[in-house]
Design a protein around this motif. Structure first.
Motif, mmCIF file in Angstrom:
data_model
loop_
_atom_site.group_PDB
_atom_site.id
_atom_site.type_symbol
_atom_site.label_atom_id
_atom_site.label_comp_id
_atom_site.label_asym_id
_atom_site.label_seq_id
_atom_site.Cartn_x
_atom_site.Cartn_y
_atom_site.Cartn_z
ATOM 1 N N ARG A 231 0.835 -1.206 0.000
ATOM 2 C CA ARG A 231 0.000 0.000 0.000
ATOM 3 C C ARG A 231 0.863 1.247 0.000
ATOM 4 O O ARG A 231 1.942 1.271 0.530
ATOM 5 C CB ARG A 231 -0.917 -0.020 1.203
ATOM 6 C CG ARG A 231 -1.899 -1.186 1.087
ATOM 7 C CD ARG A 231 -3.004 -1.050 2.015
ATOM 8 N NE ARG A 231 -3.904 -0.022 1.516
ATOM 9 C CZ ARG A 231 -5.202 -0.104 1.577
ATOM 10 N NH1 ARG A 231 -5.767 -1.160 2.095
ATOM 11 N NH2 ARG A 231 -5.968 0.853 1.137
ATOM 12 N N GLY A 232 0.343 2.264 -0.610
ATOM 13 C CA GLY A 232 1.043 3.541 -0.668
ATOM 14 C C GLY A 232 0.852 4.167 -2.028
ATOM 15 O O GLY A 232 0.562 3.486 -3.001
ATOM 16 N N GLY A 233 0.982 5.456 -2.113
ATOM 17 C CA GLY A 233 0.838 6.150 -3.386
ATOM 18 C C GLY A 233 -0.534 5.925 -3.980
ATOM 19 O O GLY A 233 -1.552 5.892 -3.289
ATOM 20 N N ALA A 234 -0.570 5.731 -5.294
ATOM 21 C CA ALA A 234 -1.845 5.573 -6.006
ATOM 22 C C ALA A 234 -2.576 4.304 -5.599
ATOM 23 O O ALA A 234 -3.792 4.240 -5.684
ATOM 24 C CB ALA A 234 -1.608 5.579 -7.513
ATOM 25 N N MET A 235 -1.827 3.268 -5.181
ATOM 26 C CA MET A 235 -2.484 2.007 -4.838
ATOM 27 C C MET A 235 -3.227 2.074 -3.504
ATOM 28 O O MET A 235 -3.912 1.141 -3.140
ATOM 29 C CB MET A 235 -1.463 0.861 -4.809
ATOM 30 C CG MET A 235 -1.032 0.437 -6.199
ATOM 31 S SD MET A 235 -2.390 0.066 -7.337
ATOM 32 C CE MET A 235 -3.231 -1.256 -6.504
ATOM 33 N N THR A 236 -3.112 3.155 -2.783
ATOM 34 C CA THR A 236 -3.846 3.298 -1.527
ATOM 35 C C THR A 236 -5.342 3.455 -1.781
ATOM 36 O O THR A 236 -6.160 3.107 -0.949
ATOM 37 C CB THR A 236 -3.310 4.509 -0.734
ATOM 38 O OG1 THR A 236 -1.920 4.293 -0.477
ATOM 39 C CG2 THR A 236 -4.023 4.665 0.593
ATOM 40 N N ALA A 237 -5.703 3.959 -2.953
ATOM 41 C CA ALA A 237 -7.104 4.197 -3.277
ATOM 42 C C ALA A 237 -7.872 2.878 -3.344
ATOM 43 O O ALA A 237 -7.485 1.958 -4.053
ATOM 44 C CB ALA A 237 -7.220 4.938 -4.604
ATOM 45 N N GLN A 238 -8.948 2.787 -2.591
ATOM 46 C CA GLN A 238 -9.728 1.553 -2.520
ATOM 47 C C GLN A 238 -10.285 1.141 -3.879
ATOM 48 O O GLN A 238 -10.346 -0.042 -4.194
ATOM 49 C CB GLN A 238 -10.867 1.693 -1.503
ATOM 50 C CG GLN A 238 -11.607 0.390 -1.237
ATOM 51 C CD GLN A 238 -10.703 -0.674 -0.632
ATOM 52 O OE1 GLN A 238 -9.944 -0.418 0.285
ATOM 53 N NE2 GLN A 238 -10.785 -1.890 -1.159
ATOM 54 N N PHE A 239 -10.651 2.107 -4.724
ATOM 55 C CA PHE A 239 -11.214 1.741 -6.024
ATOM 56 C C PHE A 239 -10.177 1.006 -6.874
ATOM 57 O O PHE A 239 -10.531 0.125 -7.651
ATOM 58 C CB PHE A 239 -11.770 2.956 -6.766
ATOM 59 C CG PHE A 239 -10.743 3.835 -7.420
ATOM 60 C CD1 PHE A 239 -10.371 3.624 -8.742
ATOM 61 C CD2 PHE A 239 -10.164 4.890 -6.727
ATOM 62 C CE1 PHE A 239 -9.430 4.444 -9.349
ATOM 63 C CE2 PHE A 239 -9.234 5.711 -7.333
ATOM 64 C CZ PHE A 239 -8.851 5.481 -8.644
#
Length: 67
Positions: free
Chosen positions: A46-54
């Protein structure tokens, strides 16, 4: 039919299946043979853009659609 974007990935054989992973192991899917098909464990740094749940949901939905 094309789903999503293409990206670099590698595959290594593991005991009972194989592991598919992206550079720097940002995303990993371990695929195992199961009695009635396959069993997949999906891991994500997790972190950066991949933190977004969508984004996480999109990846999970894509994996499920391959089963």
């Amino acid at each position: 039919m094309v789903i999503g974007q293409s990206f670099d990935a590698a595959i290594n054989f593991i005991n009972g299946g194989y592991s598919v992973y992206t550079p720097n192991y940002a995303e990993v899917a371990d695929v195992y043979e199961a009695e009635n098909g396959s069993f997949i464990k999906y891991y994500l740094q997790r972190g950066g853009a991949m933190t977004a749940q969508f984004r996480i949901d999109k990846r999970t939905d894509t994996i499920i659609s391959c089963l």
